[in-house]
Design a protein around this motif. Structure first.
Motif, PDB file in Angstrom:
ATOM      1  N   ILE A 195      58.656  25.044   3.276  1.00 31.34           N
ATOM      2  CA  ILE A 195      58.229  23.663   3.068  1.00 31.34           C
ATOM      3  C   ILE A 195      56.933  23.448   3.829  1.00 31.34           C
ATOM      4  CG2 ILE A 195      58.828  21.235   3.394  1.00 31.34           C
ATOM      5  CD1 ILE A 195      61.767  22.117   3.199  1.00 31.34           C
ATOM      6  N   TYR A 196      55.941  22.966   3.121  1.00 34.67           N
ATOM      7  CA  TYR A 196      54.634  22.682   3.707  1.00 34.67           C
ATOM      8  C   TYR A 196      54.462  21.169   3.795  1.00 34.67           C
ATOM      9  CZ  TYR A 196      53.840  27.530   2.284  1.00 34.67           C
ATOM     10  OH  TYR A 196      53.934  28.883   2.105  1.00 34.67           O
ATOM     11  N   PRO A 197      54.808  20.587   4.937  1.00 30.43           N
ATOM     12  CA  PRO A 197      54.641  19.132   5.059  1.00 30.43           C
ATOM     13  C   PRO A 197      53.210  18.772   5.441  1.00 30.43           C
ATOM     14  CG  PRO A 197      55.649  19.997   7.030  1.00 30.43           C
ATOM     15  CD  PRO A 197      55.456  21.173   6.094  1.00 30.43           C
ATOM     16  N   ALA A 198      52.763  17.643   4.966  1.00 34.03           N
ATOM     17  CA  ALA A 198      51.435  17.132   5.333  1.00 34.03           C
ATOM     18  C   ALA A 198      51.609  16.177   6.514  1.00 34.03           C
ATOM     19  CB  ALA A 198      50.807  16.458   4.131  1.00 34.03           C
ATOM     20  N   ALA A 199      51.023  15.026   6.451  1.00 30.35           N
ATOM     21  CA  ALA A 199      51.081  14.051   7.546  1.00 30.35           C
ATOM     22  C   ALA A 199      52.443  13.345   7.526  1.00 30.35           C
ATOM     23  CB  ALA A 199      49.952  13.036   7.419  1.00 30.35           C
ATOM     24  N   ILE A 200      53.330  13.812   8.365  1.00 31.95           N
ATOM     25  CA  ILE A 200      54.672  13.243   8.463  1.00 31.95           C
ATOM     26  C   ILE A 200      54.778  12.517   9.800  1.00 31.95           C
ATOM     27  CG2 ILE A 200      57.140  13.742   8.379  1.00 31.95           C
ATOM     28  CD1 ILE A 200      55.522  14.521   5.819  1.00 31.95           C
ATOM     29  N   ASN A 201      55.180  11.270   9.771  1.00 29.28           N
ATOM     30  CA  ASN A 201      55.244  10.454  10.984  1.00 29.28           C
ATOM     31  C   ASN A 201      56.395  10.918  11.883  1.00 29.28           C
ATOM     32  OD1 ASN A 201      53.070   8.761  10.313  1.00 29.28           O
ATOM     33  ND2 ASN A 201      54.384   7.582   8.956  1.00 29.28           N
ATOM     34  N   THR A 202      56.034  11.743  12.859  1.00 30.09           N
ATOM     35  CA  THR A 202      56.996  12.232  13.848  1.00 30.09           C
ATOM     36  C   THR A 202      56.405  11.999  15.233  1.00 30.09           C
ATOM     37  OG1 THR A 202      56.083  14.468  13.942  1.00 30.09           O
ATOM     38  CG2 THR A 202      57.766  14.037  12.250  1.00 30.09           C
ATOM     39  N   GLU A 203      57.053  12.529  16.243  1.00 31.67           N
ATOM     40  CA  GLU A 203      56.569  12.386  17.619  1.00 31.67           C
ATOM     41  C   GLU A 203      55.433  13.353  17.948  1.00 31.67           C
ATOM     42  OE1 GLU A 203      59.800  15.361  17.522  1.00 31.67           O
ATOM     43  OE2 GLU A 203      59.704  13.313  16.802  1.00 31.67           O
ATOM     44  N   LEU A 204      54.981  14.139  16.988  1.00 35.11           N
ATOM     45  CA  LEU A 204      53.934  15.130  17.211  1.00 35.11           C
ATOM     46  C   LEU A 204      52.698  14.533  17.878  1.00 35.11           C
ATOM     47  CD1 LEU A 204      52.676  17.956  16.818  1.00 35.11           C
ATOM     48  CD2 LEU A 204      51.887  17.155  14.596  1.00 35.11           C
ATOM     49  N   LEU A 205      52.246  13.400  17.406  1.00 36.47           N
ATOM     50  CA  LEU A 205      51.014  12.818  17.956  1.00 36.47           C
ATOM     51  C   LEU A 205      51.129  12.499  19.438  1.00 36.47           C
ATOM     52  CD1 LEU A 205      49.822  10.492  15.060  1.00 36.47           C
ATOM     53  CD2 LEU A 205      49.129  12.828  15.598  1.00 36.47           C
ATOM     54  N   GLY A 206      52.331  12.213  19.889  1.00 33.49           N
ATOM     55  CA  GLY A 206      52.536  11.914  21.302  1.00 33.49           C
ATOM     56  C   GLY A 206      52.374  13.124  22.205  1.00 33.49           C
ATOM     57  N   THR A 207      52.282  14.307  21.629  1.00 30.87           N
ATOM     58  CA  THR A 207      52.139  15.525  22.428  1.00 30.87           C
ATOM     59  C   THR A 207      50.694  15.993  22.545  1.00 30.87           C
ATOM     60  OG1 THR A 207      52.441  17.028  20.546  1.00 30.87           O
ATOM     61  CG2 THR A 207      54.439  16.275  21.677  1.00 30.87           C
ATOM     62  N   ILE A 208      49.781  15.342  21.840  1.00 32.49           N
ATOM     63  CA  ILE A 208      48.370  15.744  21.885  1.00 32.49           C
ATOM     64  C   ILE A 208      47.726  15.118  23.114  1.00 32.49           C
ATOM     65  CG2 ILE A 208      46.146  15.665  20.698  1.00 32.49           C
ATOM     66  CD1 ILE A 208      47.725  15.515  18.052  1.00 32.49           C
ATOM     67  N   ARG A 209      47.243  15.953  24.003  1.00 27.25           N
ATOM     68  CA  ARG A 209      46.693  15.469  25.274  1.00 27.25           C
ATOM     69  C   ARG A 209      45.199  15.150  25.204  1.00 27.25           C
ATOM     70  NH1 ARG A 209      51.003  15.687  28.172  1.00 27.25           N
ATOM     71  NH2 ARG A 209      52.319  17.502  28.424  1.00 27.25           N
ATOM     72  N   LYS A 233      42.408  13.125  24.199  1.00 27.29           N
ATOM     73  CA  LYS A 233      42.377  11.732  23.757  1.00 27.29           C
ATOM     74  C   LYS A 233      41.636  11.538  22.432  1.00 27.29           C
ATOM     75  CE  LYS A 233      41.210   7.082  25.108  1.00 27.29           C
ATOM     76  NZ  LYS A 233      40.653   6.163  26.075  1.00 27.29           N
ATOM     77  N   GLU A 234      40.445  12.117  22.303  1.00 24.60           N
ATOM     78  CA  GLU A 234      39.656  11.926  21.084  1.00 24.60           C
ATOM     79  C   GLU A 234      40.375  12.530  19.867  1.00 24.60           C
ATOM     80  OE1 GLU A 234      35.485  13.562  19.322  1.00 24.60           O
ATOM     81  OE2 GLU A 234      35.428  12.799  21.379  1.00 24.60           O
ATOM     82  N   LEU A 235      40.927  13.701  20.030  1.00 25.83           N
ATOM     83  CA  LEU A 235      41.658  14.338  18.941  1.00 25.83           C
ATOM     84  C   LEU A 235      42.899  13.522  18.571  1.00 25.83           C
ATOM     85  CD1 LEU A 235      42.098  16.644  16.973  1.00 25.83           C
ATOM     86  CD2 LEU A 235      43.252  17.886  18.825  1.00 25.83           C
ATOM     87  N   ALA A 236      43.597  13.025  19.582  1.00 19.92           N
ATOM     88  CA  ALA A 236      44.786  12.210  19.331  1.00 19.92           C
ATOM     89  C   ALA A 236      44.432  10.954  18.542  1.00 19.92           C
ATOM     90  CB  ALA A 236      45.465  11.840  20.653  1.00 19.92           C
ATOM     91  N   GLU A 237      43.316  10.328  18.873  1.00 17.91           N
ATOM     92  CA  GLU A 237      42.877   9.128  18.155  1.00 17.91           C
ATOM     93  C   GLU A 237      42.512   9.456  16.713  1.00 17.91           C
ATOM     94  OE1 GLU A 237      39.716   7.526  20.525  1.00 17.91           O
ATOM     95  OE2 GLU A 237      41.090   6.758  22.061  1.00 17.91           O
ATOM     96  N   GLN A 238      41.829  10.570  16.504  1.00 18.49           N
ATOM     97  CA  GLN A 238      41.462  10.981  15.147  1.00 18.49           C
ATOM     98  C   GLN A 238      42.711  11.266  14.313  1.00 18.49           C
ATOM     99  OE1 GLN A 238      38.900  14.352  15.759  1.00 18.49           O
ATOM    100  NE2 GLN A 238      37.160  13.098  16.385  1.00 18.49           N
TER     101      GLN A 238
END
Length: 70
Positions: free
Chosen positions: A6-20, A22-27
């Motif tokens: 399974i190739y998921p695209a943008a799935i709303n999970t907690e993944l974004l909360g792990t990006i440290r 800041k600029e990448l997390a905002e993008q």
């Protein structure tokens, strides 16, 4: 034995909360705000693949939002 990839695209999970970074997390947040879909969609796809008869396999599934431009 049946397997599926399974190739998921943008799935709303907690993944974004792990990006440290800041600029990448905002993008990434901007992408997910525009295109993110519920993890329930992935669960539905998994259930669909599992529910097929034993003589049927689904090898690959690409899952993403309908409005995703790529």
């Amino acid at each position: 034995m049946r397997t599926a990839t399974i190739y998921p695209a943008a799935i709303n999970t907690e993944l974004l909360g792990t990006i440290r970074h800041k600029e990448l997390a905002e993008q990434m947040q901007n992408v997910y705000d525009g295109y993110g879909i519920s993890p329930d969609r992935i669960a539905s796809v998994v259930a669909f693949a599992i529910d097929q008869p034993e003589d049927t396999t689904i090898n690959e599934l690409t899952v993403g939002p309908a409005n995703q431009p790529w």
